[in-house]
Motif scaffolding. Structure first.
Motif, PDB file in Angstrom:
ATOM      1  N   LYS A  91       0.806  -1.216   0.000  1.00 34.45           N
ATOM      2  CA  LYS A  91       0.000   0.000   0.000  1.00 34.45           C
ATOM      3  C   LYS A  91       0.843   1.272   0.000  1.00 34.45           C
ATOM      4  CE  LYS A  91      -4.441   1.257   1.878  1.00 34.45           C
ATOM      5  NZ  LYS A  91      -5.447   0.925   2.873  1.00 34.45           N
ATOM      6  N   PRO A  92       1.901   1.393   0.832  1.00 38.47           N
ATOM      7  CA  PRO A  92       2.733   2.611   0.755  1.00 38.47           C
ATOM      8  C   PRO A  92       3.405   2.783  -0.603  1.00 38.47           C
ATOM      9  CG  PRO A  92       3.162   1.418   2.781  1.00 38.47           C
ATOM     10  CD  PRO A  92       2.292   0.534   1.944  1.00 38.47           C
ATOM     11  N   LEU A  93       3.811   1.680  -1.208  1.00 37.52           N
ATOM     12  CA  LEU A  93       4.406   1.760  -2.543  1.00 37.52           C
ATOM     13  C   LEU A  93       3.385   2.262  -3.562  1.00 37.52           C
ATOM     14  CD1 LEU A  93       6.893   1.190  -4.296  1.00 37.52           C
ATOM     15  CD2 LEU A  93       5.983  -1.118  -4.655  1.00 37.52           C
ATOM     16  N   ALA A  94       2.135   1.825  -3.412  1.00 35.35           N
ATOM     17  CA  ALA A  94       1.082   2.292  -4.317  1.00 35.35           C
ATOM     18  C   ALA A  94       0.823   3.783  -4.137  1.00 35.35           C
ATOM     19  CB  ALA A  94      -0.196   1.494  -4.080  1.00 35.35           C
ATOM     20  N   VAL A  95       0.886   4.259  -2.896  1.00 37.27           N
ATOM     21  CA  VAL A  95       0.704   5.693  -2.640  1.00 37.27           C
ATOM     22  C   VAL A  95       1.831   6.491  -3.293  1.00 37.27           C
ATOM     23  CG1 VAL A  95       0.690   7.457  -0.834  1.00 37.27           C
ATOM     24  CG2 VAL A  95      -0.645   5.365  -0.538  1.00 37.27           C
ATOM     25  N   VAL A  96       3.065   6.014  -3.169  1.00 37.59           N
ATOM     26  CA  VAL A  96       4.210   6.701  -3.783  1.00 37.59           C
ATOM     27  C   VAL A  96       4.073   6.698  -5.306  1.00 37.59           C
ATOM     28  CG1 VAL A  96       6.706   6.565  -4.159  1.00 37.59           C
ATOM     29  CG2 VAL A  96       5.768   6.256  -1.869  1.00 37.59           C
ATOM     30  N   ALA A  97       3.674   5.560  -5.878  1.00 39.43           N
ATOM     31  CA  ALA A  97       3.494   5.491  -7.331  1.00 39.43           C
ATOM     32  C   ALA A  97       2.368   6.421  -7.781  1.00 39.43           C
ATOM     33  CB  ALA A  97       3.206   4.053  -7.757  1.00 39.43           C
ATOM     34  N   GLY A  98       1.292   6.497  -7.006  1.00 35.40           N
ATOM     35  CA  GLY A  98       0.196   7.399  -7.346  1.00 35.40           C
ATOM     36  C   GLY A  98       0.607   8.853  -7.286  1.00 35.40           C
ATOM     37  N   LEU A  99       1.374   9.214  -6.261  1.00 37.20           N
ATOM     38  CA  LEU A  99       1.845  10.600  -6.154  1.00 37.20           C
ATOM     39  C   LEU A  99       2.822  10.931  -7.278  1.00 37.20           C
ATOM     40  CD1 LEU A  99       2.231  10.952  -2.291  1.00 37.20           C
ATOM     41  CD2 LEU A  99       0.465  11.945  -3.761  1.00 37.20           C
ATOM     42  N   ALA A 100       3.669   9.967  -7.661  1.00 39.14           N
ATOM     43  CA  ALA A 100       4.593  10.197  -8.779  1.00 39.14           C
ATOM     44  C   ALA A 100       3.826  10.395 -10.074  1.00 39.14           C
ATOM     45  CB  ALA A 100       5.560   9.016  -8.904  1.00 39.14           C
ATOM     46  N   LEU A 101       2.785   9.593 -10.278  1.00 39.60           N
ATOM     47  CA  LEU A 101       1.954   9.763 -11.474  1.00 39.60           C
ATOM     48  C   LEU A 101       1.245  11.101 -11.465  1.00 39.60           C
ATOM     49  CD1 LEU A 101       0.767   8.580 -14.070  1.00 39.60           C
ATOM     50  CD2 LEU A 101      -1.060   7.607 -12.668  1.00 39.60           C
ATOM     51  N   LEU A 102       0.748  11.517 -10.308  1.00 47.45           N
ATOM     52  CA  LEU A 102       0.106  12.829 -10.186  1.00 47.45           C
ATOM     53  C   LEU A 102       1.093  13.942 -10.531  1.00 47.45           C
ATOM     54  CD1 LEU A 102      -2.386  14.489  -9.340  1.00 47.45           C
ATOM     55  CD2 LEU A 102      -1.429  14.498  -7.027  1.00 47.45           C
ATOM     56  N   GLY A 103       2.339  13.827 -10.059  1.00 46.11           N
ATOM     57  CA  GLY A 103       3.362  14.816 -10.388  1.00 46.11           C
ATOM     58  C   GLY A 103       3.650  14.885 -11.878  1.00 46.11           C
ATOM     59  N   VAL A 104       3.725  13.723 -12.515  1.00 48.77           N
ATOM     60  CA  VAL A 104       3.968  13.688 -13.962  1.00 48.77           C
ATOM     61  C   VAL A 104       2.802  14.321 -14.713  1.00 48.77           C
ATOM     62  CG1 VAL A 104       4.186  12.128 -15.939  1.00 48.77           C
ATOM     63  CG2 VAL A 104       5.520  11.702 -13.886  1.00 48.77           C
ATOM     64  N   LEU A 105       1.573  14.029 -14.285  1.00 52.14           N
ATOM     65  CA  LEU A 105       0.403  14.608 -14.958  1.00 52.14           C
ATOM     66  C   LEU A 105       0.351  16.120 -14.787  1.00 52.14           C
ATOM     67  CD1 LEU A 105      -2.339  11.954 -14.137  1.00 52.14           C
ATOM     68  CD2 LEU A 105      -1.268  12.399 -16.342  1.00 52.14           C
ATOM     69  N   ILE A 106       0.652  16.594 -13.590  1.00 48.44           N
ATOM     70  CA  ILE A 106       0.652  18.040 -13.359  1.00 48.44           C
ATOM     71  C   ILE A 106       1.758  18.710 -14.172  1.00 48.44           C
ATOM     72  CG2 ILE A 106       1.114  19.808 -11.610  1.00 48.44           C
ATOM     73  CD1 ILE A 106      -0.435  18.039  -9.624  1.00 48.44           C
TER      74      ILE A 106
END
Length: 168
Positions: A91-106
């Motif tokens: 779950k923490p790895l998924a949160v980090v991957a989600g935040l990284a994807l959000l950063g790339v999208l922004i």
């Protein structure tokens, strides 16, 4: 802030809350219903952006077709019998991957040179879209519908074979 902005932020908030419901729900049926709300909220955003055709496709294909297919699969399979929790140590790895994807999208959104202002919508008529869909893109359209039909029939066959095994 205009009324349109307020409506946009309200619908966007509903979309985000429903999306969190998809990911955070422990019950698969509730997650599927949250997915339906998410897809319908996205359709409302399309209507707000004056892209009625995309809203129609969103409602018919995704909110109608895919979500109903997902609910059918849940009902026909033994998903309700799952008592195990679906959380794990990743779950923490998924949160980090989600935040990284959000950063790339922004970053992509900010750094992209858009061809025109958002206040100038490109109006494309239904005739143009229909003509392109049924003349230029007819083969991919039919292949996609065939794949969805095969997936539906395959899901029913798999569910029925499991029921027959239980009865024996």
């Amino acid at each position: 802030m205009t009324v349109t902005d307020v409506i946009f932020y309200f619908i966007a908030a509903i979309t985000v809350v429903a999306g969190v419901g998809v990911v955070g729900s422990r019950n698969v049926a509730y997650a599927a219903l949250s997915l339906v709300f998410t897809l319908l909220s996205v359709a409302a955003l399309y209507i707000l952006l004056a892209t009625e055709f995309l809203a129609l496709v969103q409602v018919l294909l995704y909110a109608g077709g895919v979500a109903i297919l997902l609910l059918f699969a849940l009902m026909l399979t033994r998903a309700r019998d799952l008592s195990q929790t679906l959380d794990n140590a990743q779950k923490p790895l998924a949160v980090v991957a989600g935040l990284a994807l959000l950063g790339v999208l922004i970053a992509t959104t900010v750094l992209t040179t858009w061809p025109r202002e958002a206040s100038e919508p490109a109006l494309i008529g239904f005739e143009t879209i229909g003509d392109s869909l049924f003349r230029t893109w007819v083969v991919p359209f039919e292949v996609a519908s065939l794949v969805l039909l095969i997936a539906l029939v395959g899901g029913i066959v798999l569910a029925r074979s499991e029921e027959e095994e239980e009865e024996e």
